[in-house]
Write a protein that holds these residues in place. Structure first.
Motif, PDB file in Angstrom:
ATOM      1  N   SER A 138       0.819  -1.423  -0.377  1.00  0.00           N
ATOM      2  CA  SER A 138       0.000  -0.178  -0.334  1.00  0.00           C
ATOM      3  C   SER A 138       0.914   1.131   0.155  1.00  0.00           C
ATOM      4  O   SER A 138       0.143   2.385   0.260  1.00  0.00           O
ATOM      5  CB  SER A 138      -0.819   0.574   1.225  1.00  0.00           C
ATOM      6  OG  SER A 138       0.086  -0.217   2.935  1.00  0.00           O
ATOM      7  N   GLY A 139       2.166   0.964   0.590  1.00  0.00           N
ATOM      8  CA  GLY A 139       3.391   2.757   0.579  1.00  0.00           C
ATOM      9  C   GLY A 139       2.519   3.121   1.686  1.00  0.00           C
ATOM     10  O   GLY A 139       3.869   3.785   2.022  1.00  0.00           O
ATOM     11  N   ALA A 140       1.777   2.273   2.852  1.00  0.00           N
ATOM     12  CA  ALA A 140       1.562   2.929   3.860  1.00  0.00           C
ATOM     13  C   ALA A 140       2.346   2.791   4.840  1.00  0.00           C
ATOM     14  O   ALA A 140       3.335   3.496   5.850  1.00  0.00           O
ATOM     15  CB  ALA A 140       0.576   2.900   4.302  1.00  0.00           C
ATOM     16  N   TYR A 141       3.564   2.068   4.782  1.00  0.00           N
ATOM     17  CA  TYR A 141       4.780   1.447   5.814  1.00  0.00           C
ATOM     18  C   TYR A 141       6.225   1.209   4.989  1.00  0.00           C
ATOM     19  O   TYR A 141       5.613   0.933   4.239  1.00  0.00           O
ATOM     20  CB  TYR A 141       4.556  -0.069   6.540  1.00  0.00           C
ATOM     21  CG  TYR A 141       2.671   0.429   7.406  1.00  0.00           C
ATOM     22  CD1 TYR A 141       1.579  -0.558   6.421  1.00  0.00           C
ATOM     23  CD2 TYR A 141       2.546   1.445   8.488  1.00  0.00           C
ATOM     24  CE1 TYR A 141       0.959  -0.129   7.660  1.00  0.00           C
ATOM     25  CE2 TYR A 141       1.808   1.541   9.384  1.00  0.00           C
ATOM     26  CZ  TYR A 141       0.204   0.471   8.323  1.00  0.00           C
ATOM     27  OH  TYR A 141      -0.719   0.555   8.906  1.00  0.00           O
ATOM     28  N   THR A 142       6.839   1.878   5.676  1.00  0.00           N
ATOM     29  CA  THR A 142       8.503   1.580   5.390  1.00  0.00           C
ATOM     30  C   THR A 142       9.703   1.331   6.477  1.00  0.00           C
ATOM     31  O   THR A 142       9.446   1.875   7.590  1.00  0.00           O
ATOM     32  CB  THR A 142       8.807   3.530   4.524  1.00  0.00           C
ATOM     33  OG1 THR A 142       8.945   4.353   5.399  1.00  0.00           O
ATOM     34  CG2 THR A 142       7.818   3.387   3.400  1.00  0.00           C
ATOM     35  N   VAL A 143      10.502   1.193   6.069  1.00  0.00           N
ATOM     36  CA  VAL A 143      11.338   0.434   7.097  1.00  0.00           C
ATOM     37  C   VAL A 143      12.700   0.838   6.692  1.00  0.00           C
ATOM     38  O   VAL A 143      12.925  -0.011   4.897  1.00  0.00           O
ATOM     39  CB  VAL A 143      11.709  -0.073   7.461  1.00  0.00           C
ATOM     40  CG1 VAL A 143      11.250  -1.904   7.107  1.00  0.00           C
ATOM     41  CG2 VAL A 143      12.218  -0.874   8.987  1.00  0.00           C
ATOM     42  N   TYR A 144      14.016   1.336   6.917  1.00  0.00           N
ATOM     43  CA  TYR A 144      14.899   1.617   6.203  1.00  0.00           C
ATOM     44  C   TYR A 144      16.418   1.745   7.603  1.00  0.00           C
ATOM     45  O   TYR A 144      16.440   1.330   8.698  1.00  0.00           O
ATOM     46  CB  TYR A 144      14.946   3.437   6.274  1.00  0.00           C
ATOM     47  CG  TYR A 144      14.227   3.966   5.435  1.00  0.00           C
ATOM     48  CD1 TYR A 144      13.478   4.595   6.005  1.00  0.00           C
ATOM     49  CD2 TYR A 144      14.732   3.608   3.890  1.00  0.00           C
ATOM     50  CE1 TYR A 144      12.329   5.478   4.781  1.00  0.00           C
ATOM     51  CE2 TYR A 144      13.430   4.633   3.223  1.00  0.00           C
ATOM     52  CZ  TYR A 144      12.530   4.948   3.820  1.00  0.00           C
ATOM     53  OH  TYR A 144      11.551   5.925   2.964  1.00  0.00           O
ATOM     54  N   ALA A 145      17.518   0.909   7.126  1.00  0.00           N
ATOM     55  CA  ALA A 145      18.237   0.651   7.445  1.00  0.00           C
ATOM     56  C   ALA A 145      18.699   2.454   8.061  1.00  0.00           C
ATOM     57  O   ALA A 145      18.720   2.826   6.934  1.00  0.00           O
ATOM     58  CB  ALA A 145      19.616  -0.395   6.682  1.00  0.00           C
ATOM     59  N   ASP A 146      19.596   1.842   8.729  1.00  0.00           N
ATOM     60  CA  ASP A 146      20.364   3.018   9.470  1.00  0.00           C
ATOM     61  C   ASP A 146      21.117   4.274   8.929  1.00  0.00           C
ATOM     62  O   ASP A 146      21.509   5.070   9.334  1.00  0.00           O
ATOM     63  CB  ASP A 146      21.110   2.883  11.492  1.00  0.00           C
ATOM     64  CG  ASP A 146      19.357   1.914  12.221  1.00  0.00           C
ATOM     65  OD1 ASP A 146      20.491   1.445  13.371  1.00  0.00           O
ATOM     66  OD2 ASP A 146      18.487   2.166  12.210  1.00  0.00           O
ATOM     67  N   SER A 147      21.486   2.763   8.288  1.00  0.00           N
ATOM     68  CA  SER A 147      22.494   3.559   7.443  1.00  0.00           C
ATOM     69  C   SER A 147      22.234   4.937   5.882  1.00  0.00           C
ATOM     70  O   SER A 147      23.195   5.360   5.578  1.00  0.00           O
ATOM     71  CB  SER A 147      24.217   3.067   6.308  1.00  0.00           C
ATOM     72  OG  SER A 147      23.200   1.602   5.664  1.00  0.00           O
ATOM     73  N   VAL A 148      21.205   4.725   5.950  1.00  0.00           N
ATOM     74  CA  VAL A 148      20.734   5.106   4.573  1.00  0.00           C
ATOM     75  C   VAL A 148      19.620   5.915   5.209  1.00  0.00           C
ATOM     76  O   VAL A 148      19.378   6.541   4.307  1.00  0.00           O
ATOM     77  CB  VAL A 148      20.022   4.030   3.542  1.00  0.00           C
ATOM     78  CG1 VAL A 148      21.023   3.489   3.024  1.00  0.00           C
ATOM     79  CG2 VAL A 148      18.884   3.557   4.017  1.00  0.00           C
ATOM     80  N   LYS A 149      19.277   5.904   6.387  1.00  0.00           N
ATOM     81  CA  LYS A 149      18.240   6.737   6.993  1.00  0.00           C
ATOM     82  C   LYS A 149      18.468   7.880   6.617  1.00  0.00           C
ATOM     83  O   LYS A 149      19.544   8.192   6.944  1.00  0.00           O
ATOM     84  CB  LYS A 149      17.198   6.443   8.415  1.00  0.00           C
ATOM     85  CG  LYS A 149      16.536   6.645   9.363  1.00  0.00           C
ATOM     86  CD  LYS A 149      16.364   6.086  10.259  1.00  0.00           C
ATOM     87  CE  LYS A 149      16.721   4.044  10.263  1.00  0.00           C
ATOM     88  NZ  LYS A 149      15.530   3.937  11.571  1.00  0.00           N
ATOM     89  N   GLY A 150      17.686   9.100   6.767  1.00  0.00           N
ATOM     90  CA  GLY A 150      17.624  11.164   6.468  1.00  0.00           C
ATOM     91  C   GLY A 150      17.998  10.915   4.582  1.00  0.00           C
ATOM     92  O   GLY A 150      17.827  12.034   4.155  1.00  0.00           O
ATOM     93  N   ARG A 151      18.744   9.560   3.823  1.00  0.00           N
ATOM     94  CA  ARG A 151      19.084  10.133   3.237  1.00  0.00           C
ATOM     95  C   ARG A 151      18.556   9.312   1.791  1.00  0.00           C
ATOM     96  O   ARG A 151      18.313  10.037   0.686  1.00  0.00           O
ATOM     97  CB  ARG A 151      20.443   9.660   3.053  1.00  0.00           C
ATOM     98  CG  ARG A 151      21.549  10.257   3.716  1.00  0.00           C
ATOM     99  CD  ARG A 151      23.441   9.768   3.842  1.00  0.00           C
ATOM    100  NE  ARG A 151      23.199   8.723   4.004  1.00  0.00           N
ATOM    101  CZ  ARG A 151      23.777   7.872   2.977  1.00  0.00           C
ATOM    102  NH1 ARG A 151      24.057   8.505   1.730  1.00  0.00           N
ATOM    103  NH2 ARG A 151      23.902   6.260   3.202  1.00  0.00           N
TER     104      ARG A 151
END
Length: 122
Positions: free
Chosen positions: A52-65
């Protein structure tokens, strides 16, 4: 069977941006993710998104970028990569999350694409 094709990789200077695309041959109706593998290293999780695109998760190394997104009408997932660093250099692949509930585990994914090379120069 679903086929995934990545594109958008290339050579960029540190601090630059790239947008990767992952086109699916059909509707997956499943969560999807991006992984990357540098030479001599294991495949690492980058980001995942719900269908749905409603939930996302990121590796700490790329979070914010990096930003992951999905366009269901086009059967396409994207990875917008900003403020790239030399350590982001790797082959980036997309896949469908088929088993389990651990978005970070590549063994829970299938239908891997062939990958696209991202090279960040210093």
């Amino acid at each position: 069977q679903v086929q995934l094709v990545e594109s958008g990789g290339g050579l960029v200077q540190a601090g630059g941006s790239l947008r990767l695309s992952c086109v699916a041959s059909g509707r997956t109706f499943a969560n999807m993710g991006w992984f990357r593998q540098a030479p001599g290293k294991e495949r690492d999780f980058v980001a995942a998104i719900s269908w749905s695109g409603a939930y996302t998760v990121y590796a700490d190394s790329v979070k914010g970028r990096f930003t992951i997104s999905i366009d269901n009408a086009k059967n396409t997932m994207y990875l917008q990569m900003n403020k790239l660093k030399p350590e982001d250099t790797a082959i980036y692949s997309c896949a469908v999350h088929l088993y389990g509930s651990n978005s970070y585990d590549p063994y829970e994914y299938g239908y891997w694409g062939q990958g696209t090379q991202v090279t960040v120069s210093s």
